[in-house]
Design a protein around this motif. Structure first.
Motif: not given
Length: 151
Positions: A81-83, A108-124
């Motif tokens: 994953r990406h932290t 509290k201060a970390c966002l964990y993304l297994t993949r960017l597939t399905g992640v809204d890039r503009e929201a990120l």
């Protein structure tokens, strides 16, 4: 007094060696996150603590006496994953973005993304931008001592 470097400080590790921790499709995603952070901060990446890719720098000092320095925006690519490191309590500050973001986990201060597939890039991108703005507002970007909120 110890002359050793704090754990959270710039290191001699190369960006390439840290990016290499992400393989296959995650490698391209790590490069995408790197470019997004570079664009938002206007800073070149530096490896912190031998494993975190950071952009810019600020110094913090809490009323408790705890102080240190850190990158304005940062992330750690990995095999699983990406932290992404953000301002504290980001989920509470921006529930609108979290709802739009897509599949993720958070602390509290970390966002964990297994993949960017399905992640809204503009929201990120907006989440990164808001975190950057908040960090700059709270702590500035210089290495002058400052007093801010306690955690």
């Amino acid at each position: 007094m110890s002359s050793s470097k704090p754990t959270m400080s710039p290191s001699e590790a190369s960006i390439e060696s840290v990016l290499a921790k992400a393989t296959g499709p995650r490698r391209a995603e790590a490069e995408e996150i790197l470019e997004m952070c570079r664009e938002l901060t206007g800073e070149e990446p530096v490896v912190w603590a031998g494993r975190i890719i950071g952009f810019g720098e600020y110094e913090y000092s809490y009323d408790s006496g705890h102080s240190g320095r850190g990158p304005l925006l940062s992330f750690a690519p990995g095999a699983a994953r990406h932290t992404i490191y953000l301002t504290s309590d980001f989920e509470d500050h921006w529930p609108d973005l979290m709802a739009r973001l897509g599949k993720h986990k958070a602390s509290k201060a970390c966002l964990y993304l297994t993949r960017l597939t399905g992640v809204d890039r503009e929201a990120l991108r907006e989440l990164l931008e808001r975190s950057l703005t908040r960090t700059r507002e709270e702590w500035g970007t210089t290495l002058e001592a400052s007093v801010g909120p306690s955690s």
